[in-house]
Design a protein around this motif. Structure first.
Motif, PDB file in Angstrom:
ATOM      1  N   VAL A  32      -7.050  -2.108   0.760  1.00  0.00           N
ATOM      2  CA  VAL A  32      -7.261  -0.734   0.370  1.00  0.00           C
ATOM      3  C   VAL A  32      -7.080  -0.197   1.681  1.00  0.00           C
ATOM      4  O   VAL A  32      -7.910  -0.039   2.702  1.00  0.00           O
ATOM      5  N   ALA A  33      -5.920   0.331   1.913  1.00  0.00           N
ATOM      6  CA  ALA A  33      -5.628   0.994   3.235  1.00  0.00           C
ATOM      7  C   ALA A  33      -6.518   2.439   3.560  1.00  0.00           C
ATOM      8  O   ALA A  33      -6.503   3.304   2.579  1.00  0.00           O
ATOM      9  N   THR A  34      -6.916   2.472   4.740  1.00  0.00           N
ATOM     10  CA  THR A  34      -7.376   3.817   5.182  1.00  0.00           C
ATOM     11  C   THR A  34      -6.621   4.422   6.120  1.00  0.00           C
ATOM     12  O   THR A  34      -5.735   3.790   6.556  1.00  0.00           O
ATOM     13  N   ALA A  35      -6.892   5.810   6.582  1.00  0.00           N
ATOM     14  CA  ALA A  35      -5.935   6.581   7.232  1.00  0.00           C
ATOM     15  C   ALA A  35      -6.007   5.599   8.744  1.00  0.00           C
ATOM     16  O   ALA A  35      -4.822   5.568   9.571  1.00  0.00           O
ATOM     17  N   GLU A  36      -7.020   5.038   8.966  1.00  0.00           N
ATOM     18  CA  GLU A  36      -6.975   4.378  10.353  1.00  0.00           C
ATOM     19  C   GLU A  36      -6.256   2.988  10.341  1.00  0.00           C
ATOM     20  O   GLU A  36      -6.033   2.439  11.251  1.00  0.00           O
ATOM     21  N   ASP A  37      -6.150   2.450   9.096  1.00  0.00           N
ATOM     22  CA  ASP A  37      -5.551   1.181   8.989  1.00  0.00           C
ATOM     23  C   ASP A  37      -3.983   1.150   9.035  1.00  0.00           C
ATOM     24  O   ASP A  37      -3.178   0.250   9.409  1.00  0.00           O
ATOM     25  N   VAL A  38      -3.295   2.336   8.700  1.00  0.00           N
ATOM     26  CA  VAL A  38      -1.908   2.245   8.591  1.00  0.00           C
ATOM     27  C   VAL A  38      -1.248   2.010   9.977  1.00  0.00           C
ATOM     28  O   VAL A  38      -1.619   2.591  11.048  1.00  0.00           O
ATOM     29  N   PRO A  39       0.040   1.541   9.967  1.00  0.00           N
ATOM     30  CA  PRO A  39       0.775   1.142  11.091  1.00  0.00           C
ATOM     31  C   PRO A  39       1.264   2.357  11.611  1.00  0.00           C
ATOM     32  O   PRO A  39       1.391   3.430  11.268  1.00  0.00           O
ATOM     33  N   ARG A  40       2.134   2.189  12.744  1.00  0.00           N
ATOM     34  CA  ARG A  40       2.645   3.372  13.192  1.00  0.00           C
ATOM     35  C   ARG A  40       3.714   3.823  12.596  1.00  0.00           C
ATOM     36  O   ARG A  40       4.341   3.248  12.040  1.00  0.00           O
ATOM     37  N   LYS A  62       9.153   5.396   3.498  1.00  0.00           N
ATOM     38  CA  LYS A  62       9.074   6.642   2.869  1.00  0.00           C
ATOM     39  C   LYS A  62       7.776   6.815   2.365  1.00  0.00           C
ATOM     40  O   LYS A  62       7.079   7.905   2.553  1.00  0.00           O
ATOM     41  N   ALA A  63       7.371   6.228   1.447  1.00  0.00           N
ATOM     42  CA  ALA A  63       6.011   6.292   0.760  1.00  0.00           C
ATOM     43  C   ALA A  63       4.917   6.120   1.573  1.00  0.00           C
ATOM     44  O   ALA A  63       3.999   6.845   1.576  1.00  0.00           O
ATOM     45  N   GLN A  64       5.093   5.210   2.474  1.00  0.00           N
ATOM     46  CA  GLN A  64       3.883   5.013   3.528  1.00  0.00           C
ATOM     47  C   GLN A  64       3.571   6.179   4.320  1.00  0.00           C
ATOM     48  O   GLN A  64       2.499   6.688   4.546  1.00  0.00           O
ATOM     49  N   THR A  65       4.935   6.831   4.879  1.00  0.00           N
ATOM     50  CA  THR A  65       4.931   7.841   5.646  1.00  0.00           C
ATOM     51  C   THR A  65       4.339   9.084   4.851  1.00  0.00           C
ATOM     52  O   THR A  65       3.565   9.938   5.571  1.00  0.00           O
ATOM     53  N   SER A  66       4.420   9.286   3.532  1.00  0.00           N
ATOM     54  CA  SER A  66       4.059  10.426   2.822  1.00  0.00           C
ATOM     55  C   SER A  66       2.483  10.212   2.511  1.00  0.00           C
ATOM     56  O   SER A  66       1.856  11.174   2.832  1.00  0.00           O
ATOM     57  N   ARG A  67       2.204   9.105   2.247  1.00  0.00           N
ATOM     58  CA  ARG A  67       0.715   8.794   2.386  1.00  0.00           C
ATOM     59  C   ARG A  67      -0.121   9.180   3.522  1.00  0.00           C
ATOM     60  O   ARG A  67      -1.130   9.704   3.608  1.00  0.00           O
ATOM     61  N   ALA A  68       0.311   8.382   4.559  1.00  0.00           N
ATOM     62  CA  ALA A  68      -0.053   8.722   5.908  1.00  0.00           C
ATOM     63  C   ALA A  68      -0.216  10.251   6.533  1.00  0.00           C
ATOM     64  O   ALA A  68      -1.151  10.680   6.797  1.00  0.00           O
ATOM     65  N   GLU A 102      10.307  -0.813   0.416  1.00  0.00           N
ATOM     66  CA  GLU A 102       9.069  -0.326  -0.111  1.00  0.00           C
ATOM     67  C   GLU A 102       8.103  -1.568  -0.427  1.00  0.00           C
ATOM     68  O   GLU A 102       7.040  -1.510  -1.008  1.00  0.00           O
ATOM     69  N   GLN A 103       8.304  -2.782  -0.062  1.00  0.00           N
ATOM     70  CA  GLN A 103       7.771  -3.893  -0.687  1.00  0.00           C
ATOM     71  C   GLN A 103       6.480  -3.885   0.213  1.00  0.00           C
ATOM     72  O   GLN A 103       5.361  -4.327  -0.487  1.00  0.00           O
ATOM     73  N   LYS A 104       6.244  -3.645   1.309  1.00  0.00           N
ATOM     74  CA  LYS A 104       4.711  -3.377   1.843  1.00  0.00           C
ATOM     75  C   LYS A 104       3.915  -2.783   1.016  1.00  0.00           C
ATOM     76  O   LYS A 104       2.683  -3.262   0.683  1.00  0.00           O
ATOM     77  N   ILE A 105       4.103  -1.443   0.625  1.00  0.00           N
ATOM     78  CA  ILE A 105       3.225  -0.776  -0.340  1.00  0.00           C
ATOM     79  C   ILE A 105       3.054  -1.368  -1.645  1.00  0.00           C
ATOM     80  O   ILE A 105       2.073  -1.262  -2.338  1.00  0.00           O
ATOM     81  N   ILE A 106       4.178  -1.699  -2.263  1.00  0.00           N
ATOM     82  CA  ILE A 106       4.255  -2.557  -3.477  1.00  0.00           C
ATOM     83  C   ILE A 106       3.304  -3.556  -3.281  1.00  0.00           C
ATOM     84  O   ILE A 106       2.288  -4.033  -4.195  1.00  0.00           O
ATOM     85  N   GLU A 107       3.379  -4.490  -2.270  1.00  0.00           N
ATOM     86  CA  GLU A 107       2.314  -5.620  -2.238  1.00  0.00           C
ATOM     87  C   GLU A 107       1.132  -5.312  -1.857  1.00  0.00           C
ATOM     88  O   GLU A 107      -0.253  -5.754  -2.252  1.00  0.00           O
ATOM     89  N   GLU A 108       0.715  -4.169  -1.213  1.00  0.00           N
ATOM     90  CA  GLU A 108      -0.732  -3.572  -0.717  1.00  0.00           C
ATOM     91  C   GLU A 108      -1.446  -3.374  -2.030  1.00  0.00           C
ATOM     92  O   GLU A 108      -2.602  -3.706  -2.120  1.00  0.00           O
TER      93      GLU A 108
END
Length: 263
Positions: free
Chosen positions: A30-38, A44-50, A101-107
């Motif tokens: 479960v990713a938090t704001a502090e966990d996301v990569p640079r 695109k989805a990770q950027t939107s969430r971050a 988008e495989q990283k967020i799908i796997e997450e």
């Protein structure tokens, strides 16, 4: 269909349980704001969430596979109900066949889930709603939870126990029994102490869901993954009482310390 009935009490075989989300057993993290990569490495989805997390917004992520009627209907419902709420929400669609988008799908562990699937993600990373095939205005609205509820949900989803300390107005202290329990070596890393004032208006609904009594003193709500209500206690509870109740839960608790701690 999956509904956002997370942290609502029910009983099974005499044990008080909490509905903690139907997808959680399949989640890897479960990713938090502090966990996301640079930002440079985000999809695109990770950027939107971050970006949403930084602005204290919710993110609704719709995972889809085929452009069928169910997918079109879910997307349309999301757009219609979140239109005009750009100040508090973000919405993004993720094609499960998109290699970017495989990283967020796997997450979220949704590669084999029925589609379409929408997850509501709070700013702190907690999943506050999950919906398969269908979604409606009521479910979307129920996905918005109080800050304390989101914090408790995130810890449970991260496989941690929660000791929620409900304090009287003007009090911020943590009961000694809770402090002593947190200090036990084999529990300290698998339990999170969360405090909330009984006088906080935004938390009234959450406290009612947990059936916290409207008393003047402190109340302790003990929760454990995957969705076990260990018990409720007053501010005089001892660490020994908390340990005893935890051991009664036995295999119902999803934390190793529940079964193997020798204290």
């Amino acid at each position: 269909m999956m509904t956002p009935s997370i942290l609502r009490l029910f009983k099974k075989n005499g044990i008080r349980l909490l509905a903690v989300g139907t997808l959680l057993s399949s989640l890897t993290t479960v990713a938090t704001a502090e966990d996301v990569p640079r930002v440079a490495s985000l999809s695109k989805a990770q950027t939107s969430r971050a970006s949403a997390a930084k602005q204290n917004k919710y993110t609704f992520i719709m995972f889809w596979k085929d452009q069928d009627d169910a997918t079109k209907s879910m997307w349309s419902t999301l757009q219609q109900n979140l239109n005009g709420k750009q100040d508090s929400t973000s919405i993004v669609a993720v094609n499960t066949g998109d290699p970017k988008e495989q990283k967020i799908i796997e997450e979220y562990g949704v590669s084999r889930a029925p589609m379409p699937l929408t997850l509501a993600v709070a700013p702190n990373g907690a999943i506050t709603g999950s919906f398969v095939k269908q979604i409606n205005a009521d479910y979307i609205q129920q996905s918005f939870v109080s800050p304390t509820k989101a914090r408790c949900m995130l810890n449970l989803q991260s496989r941690k126990m929660v000791l929620l300390c409900v304090t009287p107005s003007g009090s911020t202290g943590i009961p000694k029994g809770v402090q002593d329990f947190k200090a036990v070596p084999c529990y300290k890393d698998v339990v999170e102490v969360v405090t909330v004032s009984r006088a906080e208006p935004a938390e009234n609904g959450f406290l009612k869901e947990l059936e916290v009594p409207a008393s003047q003193g402190s109340s302790i709500v003990f929760m454990a993954p995957p969705g076990v209500m260990i018990g409720q206690f007053n501010g005089n509870v001892t660490s020994q009482q908390l340990i005893a109740e935890l051991k009664k839960a036995g295999k119902s608790c999803g934390v190793e310390g529940c079964k193997h701690c020798k204290e």
